[in-house]
Design a protein around this motif. Structure first.
Motif, PDB file in Angstrom:
ATOM      1  N   SER A   1      38.570   8.084   8.949  1.00 37.16           N
ATOM      2  CA  SER A   1      39.180   7.406   7.777  1.00 37.16           C
ATOM      3  C   SER A   1      39.820   7.899   6.949  1.00 37.16           C
ATOM      4  CB  SER A   1      38.226   6.486   7.395  1.00 37.16           C
ATOM      5  OG  SER A   1      36.927   7.105   6.739  1.00 37.16           O
TER       6      SER A   1
ATOM      7  N   ASN B   1      33.200  -3.964   9.858  1.00 36.90           N
ATOM      8  CA  ASN B   1      33.841  -2.776  10.084  1.00 36.90           C
ATOM      9  C   ASN B   1      33.907  -2.275  11.531  1.00 36.90           C
ATOM     10  OD1 ASN B   1      35.859  -1.038   9.051  1.00 36.90           O
ATOM     11  ND2 ASN B   1      34.503   0.538   8.904  1.00 36.90           N
TER      12      ASN B   1
ATOM     13  N   SER C   1      37.898  -1.914  12.218  1.00 36.16           N
ATOM     14  CA  SER C   1      38.601  -0.508  12.638  1.00 36.16           C
ATOM     15  C   SER C   1      37.982   0.046  13.840  1.00 36.16           C
ATOM     16  CB  SER C   1      38.470   0.184  11.318  1.00 36.16           C
ATOM     17  OG  SER C   1      39.547  -0.480  10.300  1.00 36.16           O
TER      18      SER C   1
ATOM     19  N   TYR D   1      43.850   4.066   9.526  1.00 35.27           N
ATOM     20  CA  TYR D   1      42.957   4.646  10.786  1.00 35.27           C
ATOM     21  C   TYR D   1      42.310   3.745  11.916  1.00 35.27           C
ATOM     22  CZ  TYR D   1      38.231   3.172   9.425  1.00 35.27           C
ATOM     23  OH  TYR D   1      37.188   2.242   9.169  1.00 35.27           O
TER      24      TYR D   1
END
Length: 708
Positions: free
Chosen positions: A312, A348, A401, A440
């Motif tokens: 990240s 996330n 992500s 990312y």
């Protein structure tokens, strides 16, 4: 000012008298399992050393009322010097027996509400008296220094139900467990548990007792046979002591040792947690912490989180492959990553699996704990639904992500997926979209060897290699054994052996996989090697038995309910199980698709949460892959048999589905590889009475396996 009360029901209550405690105070109470009771307006929990310490900390005063608190805090019945036992008269011995009886009655009533009144039989009182007299007689010749050591009687292993070794002898460097049997030899009267019990206590102390682990104490375990005809010996790695060698062995163990200077700390030790997956999830989402699993898993988890943080910050695209032996905790690491990545309130990370039953069970558990039917869906999703949303059209971007793909070895090829690309290629394409949006992306694949069980999943690691070579700016991180098999261009491969989990945690560090490989691999089964690996297992607490009689299974289940009420057991079968074999063993049972005796969709959650113990339904590999039971009952149902000293696949279901697979024999074998690595404590192999299974049954008997 807050006050606390210890009630007669072994509970502790904290009353803040209308004032709402701050968040830090609430978190402290929750960490030791205090719960808020809105009806009564107070916090309450089980009374133990940890809850008492927190109560004192938040209240700052002594209890308002305390009913025999020390009795509950001790956790053991008696702590006596050897010299006092030697010099005791009959009246003193009778007093001690009465104290043991009172303590055990208290413990049994606490741990099992179905037990009422006197749980101690006259024969048990006689056993205690025999133990005292044996110690007094055999240890009278000990040197004076050794006689000053203390023996602890009926110590309850913290966090267990009904696990109380007879006697402990502690030094500054050792913990010695002494299990007394009034028998000429252990394992008589068809009792196969004596040695397993001694081994279990040893393993439990080494793996779960916090002070023992922190102080690196050496753990010893002995069986002591007090019968006058008993003979010294050794069985499954446990030494058997008798009147002939008890004193000399104890004297040797105490030579050069000091009395334990931290015995009270040891006796009040907490348990280090090694829960199964469902219990781990409960701890994470109910108590807000990741449970202890092992140093191996901790290292892997920390490393993965570090890689995610680096990705990240440095705008990286990563593929992280985590692999390990069956039961090593790959799913536990993945669930911990999801929890850590999402605990700030953002979604996330998501755990993706094509294993519908596993998704159902894990979502069910999270929703039960969180009392929110959407909580589980946010953290864990089925691959089928995920693909429908994001594989086409190729424009949607997930909220997360970090995508964790379970059973990466089972990724679908292009033919199976029917979209013109493979599952790994589809995930990489989604990763590119995530990267474009957030800068990312991280894909994590959980890779298990020898667990492919479905069509379109036989290409394995090559699918991931192909996807990597089509996306030249991705970096792959894997342990050496996987990394060596992946050929990618440039310096895009990082070898990290922390990503390999070499130790099975499913059965308290007991790894059955080596035995399974030697016992059931159809290409190279070797009975002598299988015997050797099984002999190693017999020196652990893992008990594996075989039976052809379902009534014996029911009897064992009743014993488990009595001795280990927290254990879960249930019947597991291959995806190719033969209905006609099952019908002979269990008349009237229907294990076909949606059969009345087969666990089906929307039933897996309740089944693994306790319904399995009813022994009215079987769960196929489709439903149990990735999950575990304390005592699975593995049914050999005619699809995988011994014939002419070799394994052979056969049967209606096998033949019906043969055309779907490139190698049907390997798929059937993999079914049994999964089934035989589900156990945490014990395993029963059920081989129905059918002529076609006679050689299979004899094979396990010849291996040295006990009949249930």
């Amino acid at each position: 000012m807050a006050t606390y009360t210890v009630t007669e029901g072994n509970r502790i209550e904290i009353n803040f008298n209308g004032i709402i405690p701050d968040e830090a105070t609430r978190d402290k109470m929750k960490s030791v399992k205090f719960r808020w009771d809105p009806g009564r307006g107070l916090w309450h929990g089980l009374y133990n050393v940890e809850t008492l310490a927190i109560a004192k900390e938040v209240c700052g005063i002594e209890p308002v009322k305390d009913f025999s608190a020390s009795k509950f805090l001790k956790g053991y019945a008696l702590k006596l010097k050897i010299r006092d036992i030697i010099s005791a008269d009959q009246r003193q011995l009778e007093i001690w027996v009465k104290m043991l009886k009172d303590h055990v009655n208290d413990v049994m009533s606490e741990d099992n509400s179905s037990r009422t009144g006197n749980s101690v039989s006259p024969s048990q009182e006689s056993v205690w008296m025999d133990c005292f007299k044996f110690i007094a007689c055999t240890l009278s010749d000990l040197n004076m220094a050794a006689k000053e050591f203390e023996l602890v009687f009926e110590y309850s292993l913290p966090g267990t139900v009904h696990e109380r070794p007879d006697v402990f002898l502690l030094t500054d460097k050792k913990v010695i467990s002494l299990e007394f049997k009034r028998k000429p030899a252990p394992q008589v009267d068809d009792n196969k548990d004596d040695v397993a019990q001694a081994i279990r206590y040893k393993e439990w102390l080494m793996n779960h007792h916090r002070v023992t682990i922190d102080k690196n104490l050496e753990v010893k375990s002995y069986l002591v046979c007090t019968h006058r005809d008993a003979q010294p010996g050794e069985l499954r790695g446990i030494n058997i002591l008798t009147a002939d060698n008890f004193c000399s062995t104890i004297e040797q163990e105490l030579n050069g040792e000091r009395s334990c200077q931290f015995i009270e700390e040891w006796l009040s030790s907490s348990k280090t947690e090694m829960p199964d997956m469902l219990k781990a999830i409960e701890i994470m989402y109910r108590e807000g912490r990741i449970p202890y699993i092992s140093d191996v898993n901790k290292n892997c988890l920390k490393k993965v989180l570090w890689y995610i943080s680096g990705a990240s910050k440095k705008n990286k695209k990563l593929l992280i492959l985590i692999n390990g032996v069956p039961g090593a905790g790959k799913t536990a690491v993945a669930q911990s990553v999801v929890y850590e990545a999402n605990k700030n309130g953002k979604a996330n990370a998501v755990y993706l699996s094509g294993n519908g039953p596993l998704i159902e069970v894990l979502q069910y558990q999270i929703n039960q704990v969180g009392n929110n039917r959407h909580m589980g869906e946010n953290a864990i999703q089925g691959m089928k639904e995920f693909k429908a949303t994001f594989f086409s059209p190729k424009v949607a971007v997930p909220e997360q992500s970090i995508l964790i793909f379970d059973e990466a070895q089972r990724a679908w090829d292009a033919e199976k997926l029917k979209r013109g690309f493979t599952e790994p290629e589809g995930l990489f394409d989604i990763g590119e979209r995530i990267y474009s949006r957030r800068g990312y992306t991280v894909l994590i694949g959980l890779y298990g060897n020898g667990q492919v069980i479905y069509t379109g999943e036989e290409a394995g690691l090559s699918l991931w290699e192909d996807a990597l070579n089509k996306h030249g700016d991705w970096i792959v991180l894997a342990s050496k054994d996987l990394a060596d098999k992946i050929q990618v261009t440039g310096e895009r491969k990082v070898v990290d052996n922390d990503l390999f989990l070499p130790t099975s945690l499913r059965a308290d560090f007991i790894d059955c996989s080596k035995w399974v490989e030697e016992a059931i691999c159809y290409t190279h089964t070797n009975l002598s090697k299988a015997k050797s690996e099984f002999k190693k297992l017999q020196k652990t607490s893992m008990r594996i038995c075989v039976t052809r009689d379902f009534s014996k299974i029911q009897e064992r289940a009743a014993d488990i309910d009595k001795d280990h009420p927290e254990w879960k057991y249930g019947m597991l079968v291959s995806n190719f199980a033969e209905q006609n074999i099952i019908s002979k063993a269990l008349p009237g049972w229907n294990i076909g698709f949606n059969g009345s005796n087969a666990v089906s969709m929307r039933e897996y959650g309740p089944w693994f949460s306790g319904g399995c113990k009813e022994l009215t339904k079987v769960c196929s590999v489709y439903g149990n892959q990735g999950l575990e039971l304390d005592c699975p009952i593995v049914v050999f149902s005619g699809d995988y048999i011994r014939y002419g000293n070799k394994w052979m696949t056969r049967g209606y279901q096998r033949n019906k589905q043969q055309g779907k697979y490139k190698d049907i024999d390997t798929i059937v074998e993999n079914n049994y590889r999964v089934l035989l690595t589900r156990a945490r404590k014990e395993m029963i192999i059920f081989i129905p009475r059918d002529e076609i299974l006679d050689e299979t049954y004899q094979y396990f008997i010849d291996m040295g396996m006990d009949e249930l």
